[in-house]
Motif scaffolding. Structure first.
Motif, PDB file in Angstrom:
ATOM      1  N   LYS A 112     -19.491  39.706  37.883  1.00  0.00           N
ATOM      2  CA  LYS A 112     -18.363  38.774  37.891  1.00  0.00           C
ATOM      3  C   LYS A 112     -17.761  38.688  39.294  1.00  0.00           C
ATOM      4  O   LYS A 112     -17.793  39.653  40.058  1.00  0.00           O
ATOM      5  CB  LYS A 112     -17.298  39.227  36.894  1.00  0.00           C
ATOM      6  N   ALA A 122     -21.187  29.393  39.097  1.00  0.00           N
ATOM      7  CA  ALA A 122     -20.951  29.506  37.661  1.00  0.00           C
ATOM      8  C   ALA A 122     -21.936  30.489  37.037  1.00  0.00           C
ATOM      9  O   ALA A 122     -23.153  30.331  37.172  1.00  0.00           O
ATOM     10  CB  ALA A 122     -21.079  28.130  37.007  1.00  0.00           C
ATOM     11  N   ASN A 123     -21.406  31.492  36.351  1.00  0.00           N
ATOM     12  CA  ASN A 123     -22.240  32.508  35.717  1.00  0.00           C
ATOM     13  C   ASN A 123     -22.713  31.998  34.356  1.00  0.00           C
ATOM     14  O   ASN A 123     -21.905  31.831  33.440  1.00  0.00           O
ATOM     15  CB  ASN A 123     -21.437  33.802  35.542  1.00  0.00           C
ATOM     16  N   PRO A 124     -24.008  31.746  34.192  1.00  0.00           N
ATOM     17  CA  PRO A 124     -24.502  31.178  32.930  1.00  0.00           C
ATOM     18  C   PRO A 124     -24.389  32.128  31.748  1.00  0.00           C
ATOM     19  O   PRO A 124     -24.499  31.704  30.602  1.00  0.00           O
ATOM     20  CB  PRO A 124     -25.967  30.861  33.238  1.00  0.00           C
ATOM     21  N   THR A 125     -24.161  33.417  32.010  1.00  0.00           N
ATOM     22  CA  THR A 125     -24.046  34.389  30.917  1.00  0.00           C
ATOM     23  C   THR A 125     -22.595  34.745  30.610  1.00  0.00           C
ATOM     24  O   THR A 125     -22.338  35.601  29.760  1.00  0.00           O
ATOM     25  CB  THR A 125     -24.814  35.680  31.254  1.00  0.00           C
ATOM     26  N   TYR A 126     -21.656  34.102  31.320  1.00  0.00           N
ATOM     27  CA  TYR A 126     -20.243  34.438  31.125  1.00  0.00           C
ATOM     28  C   TYR A 126     -19.386  33.175  31.091  1.00  0.00           C
ATOM     29  O   TYR A 126     -18.474  33.010  31.871  1.00  0.00           O
ATOM     30  CB  TYR A 126     -19.767  35.393  32.224  1.00  0.00           C
ATOM     31  N   ARG A 127     -19.769  32.255  30.224  1.00  0.00           N
ATOM     32  CA  ARG A 127     -19.007  31.034  29.971  1.00  0.00           C
ATOM     33  C   ARG A 127     -18.739  30.226  31.239  1.00  0.00           C
ATOM     34  O   ARG A 127     -17.706  29.579  31.369  1.00  0.00           O
ATOM     35  CB  ARG A 127     -17.686  31.368  29.259  1.00  0.00           C
ATOM     36  N   GLY A 128     -19.650  30.284  32.177  1.00  0.00           N
ATOM     37  CA  GLY A 128     -19.534  29.475  33.385  1.00  0.00           C
ATOM     38  C   GLY A 128     -18.490  29.931  34.374  1.00  0.00           C
ATOM     39  O   GLY A 128     -18.218  29.226  35.356  1.00  0.00           O
ATOM     40  N   LYS A 129     -17.915  31.119  34.162  1.00  0.00           N
ATOM     41  CA  LYS A 129     -16.929  31.623  35.118  1.00  0.00           C
ATOM     42  C   LYS A 129     -17.625  32.076  36.397  1.00  0.00           C
ATOM     43  O   LYS A 129     -18.837  32.289  36.429  1.00  0.00           O
ATOM     44  CB  LYS A 129     -16.140  32.778  34.497  1.00  0.00           C
ATOM     45  N   LYS A 130     -16.840  32.237  37.463  1.00  0.00           N
ATOM     46  CA  LYS A 130     -17.402  32.584  38.758  1.00  0.00           C
ATOM     47  C   LYS A 130     -18.147  33.920  38.701  1.00  0.00           C
ATOM     48  O   LYS A 130     -17.665  34.898  38.126  1.00  0.00           O
ATOM     49  CB  LYS A 130     -16.301  32.661  39.814  1.00  0.00           C
ATOM     50  N   ASN A 153     -25.481  31.302  39.608  1.00  0.00           N
ATOM     51  CA  ASN A 153     -26.279  30.213  39.038  1.00  0.00           C
ATOM     52  C   ASN A 153     -27.573  29.974  39.799  1.00  0.00           C
ATOM     53  O   ASN A 153     -28.332  29.064  39.459  1.00  0.00           O
ATOM     54  CB  ASN A 153     -25.462  28.920  38.994  1.00  0.00           C
TER      55      ASN A 153
END
Length: 270
Positions: A112, A122-130, A153
């Motif tokens: 994260k 955008a982190n694809p495994t964490y709801r698109g959060k940074k 990403n």
């Protein structure tokens, strides 16, 4: 490498300090007389405390000096490339007993990055959060050879060339056959060609083979070493979540952790 007292004292050992002290840049001369420069070893211990515990800069115990002083020294050393030089020195030290170039492994890991900054996405495994991704190459025992950082990403295959280019010591040329172990995320024809151009023999699990048990006499799983090294790195709580906005500071923290891992593997301390 460090001594601890009641969980709050992280003092760098004399053995480790002897190795890294010659790498320190010369301090800039002061324009005016004033308070003497704080002890470098104590400041380095403060940075290590922050790296290990993951605390905020302003929460550093005062035994290491004022948090602003420790942070300023960290920035000074980061700009000089000190932490990468420490890692490089550790690798050269370890190579005296022999880096295992024959079997290398590469893999990416995401963390994260709530504050964002360069090298996040955008982190694809964490709801698109940074989030941020570190691509790591190790030798056959899991000793880190290179690392690059980019957005979460970014596909692993897009970071391969940069990771291979980022090895901070010279690779053997033709003295030893070099294999590289990769997971199915690298199973692309252009990746196999690229790896061959760099002089490697690729060992890439094809899609659908990840859960197939292999019963081959003499077969030994080798890719797990890089996954273990990612786990070692996550024990440095400052790296478990990326709090540095500047990618240069993020890399400096990563290089410090890798220097510690490498010198420890070289037997400098227990």
């Amino acid at each position: 490498m460090v001594t601890r007292k009641n969980g709050h004292d992280y003092k760098i050992s004399d053995e480790f300090w002897t190795k890294i002290k010659p790498l320190l840049p010369f301090p800039k001369p002061k324009k005016k007389r004033g308070i003497p420069r704080k002890d470098d070893k104590r400041i380095m211990s403060g940075i290590f405390y922050l790296l290990r515990t993951g605390c905020q800069w302003k929460a550093l115990p005062r035994c290491y000096g004022a948090p602003s002083t420790v942070h300023d020294r960290f920035q000074e050393w980061q700009r000089s490339g000190l932490f990468e030089k420490m890692w490089q020195a550790g690798l050269l030290d370890y190579d005296e007993e022999g880096l295992e170039w024959e079997w290398q492994a590469i893999d990416g890991a995401m963390t994260k990055a709530p504050l964002g900054g360069a090298g996040t996405g955008a982190n694809p495994t964490y709801r698109g959060k940074k989030g941020t991704k570190r691509s790591l190459l190790t030798d056959g025992k899991g000793i880190p050879l290179s690392v690059v950082v980019d957005g979460a990403n970014r596909h692993d295959k897009m970071l391969l060339k940069g990771t291979l280019d980022a090895i901070i010591i010279e690779r053997p040329s033709h003295e030893v056959t070099q294999n590289i172990c990769m997971d199915k995320g690298y199973d692309f024809p252009d990746i196999r060609e690229l790896v061959e151009e760099y002089g490697y023999s690729a060992h890439i699990r094809r899609r659908g083979e990840e859960n197939i048990r292999i019963d081959i006499p003499g077969y030994r799983a080798r890719r797990w070493v890089v996954e273990r090294t990612h786990s070692w790195i996550n024990r440095f709580r400052r790296l478990l979540i990326r709090w540095e906005k500047k990618i240069e500071n993020c890399l400096a923290m990563l290089h410090f952790a890798r220097a510690w891992i490498t010198f420890r593997a070289a037997g400098l301390f227990g």
